[in-house]
Each structure stands twice: as structure tokens, then as C-alpha cells.
Design an enzyme around this catalytic site. Structure first.
Site, PDB file in Angstrom:
ATOM      1  N   ASP A 111      26.840   6.317   2.357  1.00 53.07           N
ATOM      2  CA  ASP A 111      28.138   6.409   3.014  1.00 53.07           C
ATOM      3  C   ASP A 111      28.551   5.095   3.666  1.00 53.07           C
ATOM      4  O   ASP A 111      29.734   4.750   3.698  1.00 53.07           O
ATOM      5  CB  ASP A 111      28.124   7.524   4.067  1.00 53.07           C
ATOM      6  CG  ASP A 111      28.357   8.889   3.437  1.00 53.07           C
ATOM      7  OD1 ASP A 111      28.121   9.021   2.228  1.00 53.07           O
ATOM      8  OD2 ASP A 111      28.782   9.809   4.150  1.00 53.07           O
ATOM      9  N   CYS A 133      19.933   5.834   8.780  1.00 52.67           N
ATOM     10  CA  CYS A 133      20.412   5.022   9.906  1.00 52.67           C
ATOM     11  C   CYS A 133      20.105   5.683  11.243  1.00 52.67           C
ATOM     12  O   CYS A 133      20.267   6.884  11.420  1.00 52.67           O
ATOM     13  CB  CYS A 133      21.897   4.731   9.752  1.00 52.67           C
ATOM     14  SG  CYS A 133      22.271   3.736   8.301  1.00 52.67           S
ATOM     15  N   SER A 192      32.308   9.853  10.360  1.00 52.83           N
ATOM     16  CA  SER A 192      30.879   9.576  10.297  1.00 52.83           C
ATOM     17  C   SER A 192      30.216  10.147  11.541  1.00 52.83           C
ATOM     18  O   SER A 192      30.843  10.269  12.596  1.00 52.83           O
ATOM     19  CB  SER A 192      30.650   8.068  10.244  1.00 52.83           C
ATOM     20  OG  SER A 192      29.331   7.741  10.602  1.00 52.83           O
TER      21      SER A 192
END
Length: 553
Positions: free
Chosen positions: A78, A191, A468
Site C-alpha cells: 500500500d 510497517c 491508511s
């Protein structure tokens, strides 16, 4: 055994011959055959190391008397897909992943599955497949990335995204941004904040479909390999006892997962993915349940992007089991739920405790009395929209602003970075929903630009797209119905007043009903942005964000 369909009896001699052509022995063919779904690739930091995890899983399967057979799925990063046409394909990849696992597992009837995802759409896609197929299955993720360091401060990918806005507003130099770029992502793993990938890996553990540690053991720790081996061994127990995903992922288990979701302050994307996973289990998980549980389950962890801590900190404080143990003190966890341990959750919680109450707050002293996510409704979003309320500045919890309307993410980003958005504006980005986008792009670039320019305490952003897990501020997504379906967001005009009341769970367009009706009569949908290929087919099949953006039945 289920695999007998492709290996047992005289008539399956040709099938066994094909296995033997790949080097499988009679002894291997006779054992339970376990599909190992490996989403490793060389474009996603969370997946670059998954061959190592898969090898450990296969070792565990062999130690426990099974035969592993590995096959792949696709995956989209992403972060790399952000803010260009590629992001239109990210959410859409979830359905392809689920379908590909289904195809492989029916064409080749495995006795069980070990699913190895790590990043945003891959996790829910694999979980959807597991519940659709309902054969013994277990998940082991690749684990979270460690946080980076710059000037003795912890940083992560979102620091870099926000750094772009900081450069544009003169807060930092391009050289400082380069330092962030070089140090924010120090190695493999998903992440490092409570972004979508880590949210879903943690909720997989809370749901009971991954072993304790699945959500938080860092990717670079040896404990992650050990967990993978244990997962390979445990699938054999699930096969032996015929424990299936729907035995585990009951309504009570989903409520456990949502309580953890609220305590952690997870990504708003969980409001898309968890109902979609439940849908495959034939469980109706509507948006009202999110608010119901949010009112009861307090926000216990201040994790990036909402706070200073990262997943490695959550792990060192006791991880997901410690969060569940703390929530159980308020009877917010059903400890009778079964997990992939083949035992009730209460067994996994025995002897567990919070190791650092600075990371996981006591349930009686939370960061917020309500959970991290809120569902808002009103004339602007009759079917609902979502906000990560734990990441909203107090002064933005209730606000009125002036609409600045954009029909694409690109147009909004240009206006933000050109300093054309001012205090009190409400940025409206529409025609970015599941159908209109198509693909419901994440809006990390505009929200990070707003935050990086220091406007997140002054400017709200609403969209029929999504955000996000790294987004912070008064960012309200999943506006439903979306603009492409003629939702009210399609009728907003520059200069309209929008009122946001997050504690009251309301969002309103302050325009007279008769005026809205007049605008509706004149409204015409935009031409499709993509008119061929998978994204076009997706736009014709996908349902509303309020129902998880699943395909029409």
C-alpha cells in the site's frame, strides 16, 4: 482425509505419478497434505522475508507428521501504491487473494492450510478464504518491522509521509526529509505502527485464528521463526481434531476481536475487513456493533500514528494476550471462545499479565473511556462512516467547517500542498469509493500533508474513500452511500457548512432538505475512471463500504 480425493485408490495412480514427478515419496503422499500459502515477494517489505517463515512452517509440519505443499498469492504494498493509480487496485486485490486460495484449495484438496500473510489486504484476503473454505486452517504472519531512528527519536513510514508536508510548509529541509527517508524503515516486516497490517495481524490473534504472539513478535526476532514452526506443528493438531475456522470465528470471537480493536486504536480499515471476514463465516457484523463495543471497551494503547509507541513496545509489554487479559477484568472478553490452540481462550490467558502499564494502560485508567474507532451517521452518511477517534485532536472532536470539494485525491493533494486549504476548511474528496474510485483508495498522502503542515488541529477531511492505518487527525472515511451511487457526498458544494460531532456520532451537511432534493434531481454520475480490466469488473461487482466492500452475492 480430504486429500484422499487426489491420492487414494487405483484410479488415483496418475495423480500420485504427478506428485512423484516433483519428488514426493509414497510416504509423503500417504501423510496429511497441508497447503502452505506463502505471499512472499520482492516488492513488499513485510513479505520480503516470508520464504524464511514458510521454511519454518514446513519444518513444523514435517516434525508433526504432515507433508507441506507450498503455493503463492499476489500482494500489493500500500505504501508504494499510494497516491497513484496503483492504489485503485489495493483493496480490490483482497478479493483476488481470497479467490486464489479458494481455487487452489478446492482444485487440490488439502487436509489443512497454513496461511502466511503480513500486509494490508493479504491478511483479510487469506482469512476470508479460510472461513469460506472452512477446512482446518491457521495463520502465522511475518511480524512487524522495528521502528526507525532519527535524531534519537523513534520514526516510521508515516514520519516520512508527514515530512513531505513539513518540507512544503518550511518546517523541515529537504536534507532532513532525506534523513527520515533513509532511516524510517530499517528492515523487513509490516510497517511498525498500529497501521492496517499490524491491526489485522493483532486481530487475527484476538479472533483466535493465530497463535499467541502472531500480532506482535517482531519480524527480525528468532521467536518469529519459532512461532512459525509451532504453527506448522499446530495445524496437524487442528487436522487431527477437525477444528475448523468457523468453530473458532464465532460471533463471540468477533466481539473479542472488536474489543481488542478498540483497546489498541486500530486502523479504520478494520471496519472494512472484519465485516468482510465475518461475511464469509455467514455472520452479519453490522456497523452498529462497532459503536456498541466502542462504548464499552476503553482505549488502552497509544500507538503510532496516534501516540509515541510502536508494535515492538506493545510486544515487550505483553502483547495481545496482555491486552485481552486487561479487558477481561471488565468482562469484555469471552474466555470460552475456542482458538487454534484447540483450547478455550482462558487457557491462553493463564499466567498472562501486563509487563509495562506505561504501554498498556490499566483498564481502569485508559487513555480514553471509549474505544479507538467511532461510526458516525447523519444526512451526509446515512449508512455510516468511520473515524479513528483516538487519533483526533480534542479541539477537532466537535467542529463546523466550510466544504472544499474535490472529485479526486490528486486535486485535493494539489490544493493542500499549494497552501490553498485554510483554517476551518473541511476537505471533501469524493468519487473515490469502492465503485467510484474504483477500488476505494487510501488517502494517506492528503492526510499526511495536512498533518505535516500543522493543519490537523484546524482542518477536517471527509471522503467516500478510505484511510491508511497511519492516518491521524479529523479524517472521516467510508462515507456511505458513496458519490458514485448518488450519496449525499455527491451533492456537497463549495461553501456548504459541514458539522462533525464525533462524541455524538453525527456528521451533517447543513443544507435544507429541499435544496438537497433539488441537487439530487440534477445530479449525474461521473464517467467511470477505468473502463476495462479487473478494476472495471470490480466496480461492477463491489458493494458499499458499509457492508465491507464485499462482492455482490
Amino acid at each position: 482425509m480430504r486429500s484422499d480425493k487426489m491420492k487414494k485408490g487405483i484410479e488415483k495412480a496418475p495423480h500420485r505419478s504427478l506428485f512423484k514427478s516433483m519428488g514426493y515419496t509414497d510416504e509423503e503422499i500417504e501423510k496429511p497434505i497441508i497447503g502452505v500459502v506463502n505471499s512472499a515477494n520482492e516488492i513488499i517489505p513485510g513479505h520480503i522475508h516470508l520464504d524464511i517463515i514458510a521454511d519454518a512452517v514446513k519444518a513444523g509440519i514435517r516434525m508433526a507428521g504432515g507433508t507441506p505443499v507450498e503455493f503463492p498469492t499476489i500482494g500489493v504494498c500500500d505504501g508504494i501504491a499510494m497516491n497513484h493509480e496503483g492504489m485503485k487496485y489495493s483493496l480490490a486485490s483482497r478479493e483476488l487473494i481470497a479467490d486464489s486460495v479458494e481455487v487452489m484449495s478446492i482444485a487440490h484438496p488439502f487436509d489443512g492450510l497454513v496461511l502466511i500473510p503480513n500486509c494490508d489486504k493479504i491478511i483479510p484476503g487469506m482469512l476470508m478464504a479460510a472461513l469460506r473454505l472452512n477446512i482446518p486452517a491457521i495463520v502465522v504472519s511475518g511480524g512487524p518491522m522495528m521502528s526507525g531512528r532519527a535524531e534519537e527519536k523513534k520514526i516510521d513510514l508515516i514520519t516520512v509521509f508527514e515530512g513531505v508536508g513539513a518540507v512544503k510548509s518550511g518546517k523541515i529541509t529537504e536534507n532532513q526529509l532525506k534523513e527520515l527517508e533513509d532511516n524510517a524503515c530499517p528492515g523487513c516486516g509490516s510497517c511498525s505502527g498500529m497501521f492496517t497490517a499490524n491491526s489485522m495481524n493483532c486481530l487475527t490473534e484476538a479472533l483466535g485464528l493465530g497463535l499467541p504472539g502472531n500480532g506482535t513478535i517482531p519480524a527480525v526476532h528468532a521467536a518469529r521463526k519459532r512461532l512459525a514452526k509451532k504453527t506448522g506443528m499446530q495445524i496437524m493438531e487442528l487436522v487431527k481434531n477437525d477444528v475448523r475456522p468457523r468453530d473458532i470465528a464465532t460471533m463471540e470471537a468477533f466481539r473479542n476481536a472488536l474489543a481488542v480493536d478498540m483497546a489498541l486504536g486500530c486502523s479504520t480499515n478494520t471496519v472494512l475487513h472484519v465485516p468482510a471476514i465475518a461475511h464469509e463465516a455467514e455472520i452479519d457484523l453490522n456497523l452498529d456493533i462497532f459503536n456498541e463495543i466502542s462504548r464499552k471497551a476503553p482505549h488502552l494503547c497509544s500507538l503510532s500514528p496516534a501516540g509515541p509507541n510502536h508494535i515492538e513496545d506493545l510486544h515487550s509489554a505483553g502483547g495481545i494476550m496482555a491486552v485481552m487479559k486487561e479487558l477481561s477484568k471488565k468482562d469484555l472478553i469471552d474466555e470460552n471462545c475456542l482458538s487454534v490452540t484447540c483450547k478455550p481462550v482462558r487457557e491462553s490467558l493463564k499466567g498472562v499479565g501486563v509487563l509495562n502499564y506505561g504501554i498498556i494502560r490499566p483498564v481502569d485508567n485508559p487513555y480514553h473511556s471509549e474505544g479507538g474507532i467511532a461510526i458516525l451517521k447523519g444526512n451526509l452518511a446515512p449508512d455510516g462512516c468511520v473515524v479513528k477517534q483516538s487519533a483526533v485532536a480534542p479541539e477537532m472532536l466537535k467542529s463546523r467547517g466550510t466544504a472544499r470539494v474535490f472529485n479526486s485525491e490528486e486535486a485535493a493533494v494539489e490544493a493542500i500542498l499549494d497552501k490553498n486549504i485554510k483554517h476551518g476548511d473541511v476537505v471533501v474528496i469524493r468519487y473515490e469509493g469502492p465503485k467510484g474510485g474504483p477500488g476505494m483508495r487510501e488517502m494517506l498522502t492528503p492526510t499526511s500533508a495536512i498533518a505535516g503542515m500543522g493543519l490537523d488541529r484546524e482542518v477536517a477531511l471527509i471522503t467516500d474513500g478510505r484511510f491508511s492505518g497511519g492516518t491521524r487527525g479529523a479524517a472521516i472515511g467510508h462515507i456511505s452511500p458513496e458519490a458514485a451511487e448518488g450519496g449525499t457526498i455527491a451533492l456537497v458544494e463549495d461553501g456548504d457548512t459541514i458539522e462533525i460531532d464525533i462524541p455524538g456520532k453525527r456528521i451533517s451537511l447543513k443544507v435544507d432538505d429541499r435544496e438537497i432534493a433539488k441537487r439530487k434531481e440534477k445530479w449525474k454520475p461521473l464517467e467511470p475512471k477505468i473502463k476495462k480490466g479487473y478494476a472495471y469488473r470490480y466496480s461492477k461487482l463491489v458493494t458499499s463500504a458499509s457492508t465491507g466492500a464485499v462482492f455482490k452475492d
